[in-house]
Design an enzyme around this catalytic site. Sequence first.
Site, PDB file in Angstrom:
ATOM      1  N   ASN A   1      84.079  37.186  27.945  1.00 56.21           N
ATOM      2  CA  ASN A   1      85.807  36.881  27.411  1.00 56.21           C
ATOM      3  C   ASN A   1      86.598  37.669  28.509  1.00 56.21           C
ATOM      4  O   ASN A   1      86.786  38.779  28.162  1.00 56.21           O
ATOM      5  CB  ASN A   1      85.776  37.453  25.964  1.00 56.21           C
ATOM      6  N   TRP A   2      87.240  36.889  29.319  1.00 58.98           N
ATOM      7  CA  TRP A   2      87.950  37.470  30.367  1.00 58.98           C
ATOM      8  C   TRP A   2      89.312  37.890  29.903  1.00 58.98           C
ATOM      9  O   TRP A   2      90.225  38.351  30.412  1.00 58.98           O
ATOM     10  CB  TRP A   2      88.199  36.611  31.638  1.00 58.98           C
ATOM     11  N   LYS A   3      89.691  37.279  28.650  1.00 56.40           N
ATOM     12  CA  LYS A   3      91.100  37.419  28.209  1.00 56.40           C
ATOM     13  C   LYS A   3      92.150  36.864  29.265  1.00 56.40           C
ATOM     14  O   LYS A   3      91.892  36.174  29.957  1.00 56.40           O
ATOM     15  CB  LYS A   3      91.138  38.657  27.533  1.00 56.40           C
TER      16      LYS A   3
ATOM     17  N   HIS B   1      89.771  35.106  17.175  1.00 57.63           N
ATOM     18  CA  HIS B   1      89.843  36.501  17.955  1.00 57.63           C
ATOM     19  C   HIS B   1      90.775  37.493  17.300  1.00 57.63           C
ATOM     20  O   HIS B   1      92.021  37.067  17.069  1.00 57.63           O
ATOM     21  CB  HIS B   1      89.935  36.561  19.249  1.00 57.63           C
TER      22      HIS B   1
ATOM     23  N   GLU C   1      83.334  41.122  15.551  1.00 59.97           N
ATOM     24  CA  GLU C   1      84.189  42.155  16.232  1.00 59.97           C
ATOM     25  C   GLU C   1      84.966  42.976  15.225  1.00 59.97           C
ATOM     26  O   GLU C   1      86.031  42.615  15.035  1.00 59.97           O
ATOM     27  CB  GLU C   1      84.827  41.487  17.282  1.00 59.97           C
TER      28      GLU C   1
ATOM     29  N   GLY D   1      87.781  47.006  23.228  1.00 60.00           N
ATOM     30  CA  GLY D   1      88.528  47.615  24.454  1.00 60.00           C
ATOM     31  C   GLY D   1      88.633  49.089  24.259  1.00 60.00           C
ATOM     32  O   GLY D   1      89.322  49.404  25.087  1.00 60.00           O
TER      33      GLY D   1
ATOM     34  N   SER E   1      83.210  46.621  22.939  1.00 60.30           N
ATOM     35  CA  SER E   1      82.652  47.438  23.943  1.00 60.30           C
ATOM     36  C   SER E   1      81.320  47.500  24.123  1.00 60.30           C
ATOM     37  O   SER E   1      80.665  48.587  24.398  1.00 60.30           O
ATOM     38  CB  SER E   1      83.171  49.172  23.166  1.00 60.30           C
TER      39      SER E   1
ATOM     40  N   GLY F   1      83.962  41.922  26.809  1.00 66.40           N
ATOM     41  CA  GLY F   1      85.371  41.604  27.392  1.00 66.40           C
ATOM     42  C   GLY F   1      85.530  42.394  28.800  1.00 66.40           C
ATOM     43  O   GLY F   1      85.380  41.958  29.554  1.00 66.40           O
TER      44      GLY F   1
HETATM   45  P1  PGA Z   1      85.544  44.668  24.869  1.00 69.12           P
HETATM   46  O1  PGA Z   1      86.251  43.135  24.507  1.00 69.12           O
HETATM   47  O2  PGA Z   1      84.215  44.315  25.197  1.00 69.12           O
HETATM   48  O3  PGA Z   1      86.718  44.927  25.746  1.00 69.12           O
HETATM   49  O4  PGA Z   1      85.617  45.521  23.677  1.00 69.12           O
HETATM   50  C1  PGA Z   1      85.526  42.258  23.511  1.00 69.12           C
HETATM   51  C2  PGA Z   1      86.295  41.063  22.900  1.00 69.12           C
HETATM   52  O5  PGA Z   1      87.409  41.476  22.457  1.00 69.12           O
HETATM   53  O6  PGA Z   1      85.818  40.288  22.923  1.00 69.12           O
END
Ligand code: PGA
Length: 219
Positions: free
Chosen positions: A9-11, A96, A145, A151, A182, A203
């Site tokens: 997930n590159w956001k 999300h 999640e 994050g 994470s 992410g």
């Molecule tokens: P993260 O994000 O790996 O940076 O915690 C995961 C996500 O929000 O899908």
Amino acid sequence: MKAPLIIGNWKSHKSVSEVKKWFAELASVIGSPNHAEVVLCPSYQLLSLCEQEVSRHQLHWKLGAQNVSPFPEGKHTGEVNATQLKDFVQYVLIGHSERRNEFHETAEMLFEKVKRVQEAGLTPIFFVQGEDTPLPPSIGIVAYEPVFAIGTGNPDTPEDAEKVAHYFKTVKKVPKVLYGGSVDEKNVNLFMSCSSIDGIVPGTASLDPVGFAHLVQNA
Ligand code: PGA
């Protein structure tokens, strides 16, 4: 051995030149295809480029969208509908916590999105923040999640993630459950060793090509 489903997930990250560089660096370290099924989810305007790069580097990956309109085709300025996405993706992320919190997406709106995606013949991946998150009917893939883990570098414990995944599989009868929050190349194996977890959603760890290649190899 189960084939892990890895959803990168590159956001809201990466430009055209950064994407080209990312694929070139990844291709130089990833090696031969392994057992994992990888789905990369860039922003809409990068989908076509990612499709070209995936095929150019013979990665056998799939693409997913990070969002979709709750409306069908029509007068909805700025929206991308599920039928339009069919040309590019097989999966669509829905629910999300960043969309729920920053864009005030309600359960009702999210269920509408799921319906549109399913009608278009695409696969929704529905995000839940815990056992009490309402689920749309007949959902095939859920991603658990917990908000504190996103994050932050502070993942849920594999034991707790397993407990929640087990709940969705047994009580809610969801065929596939993923964990995100994470996940990185070092801890991916701890989550993939959990019997109820079928895949993961990195992410931050999907942004660095070398780290992501290692994560895929370690899953
Ligand atoms: P993260 O994000 O790996 O940076 O915690 C995961 C996500 O929000 O899908």
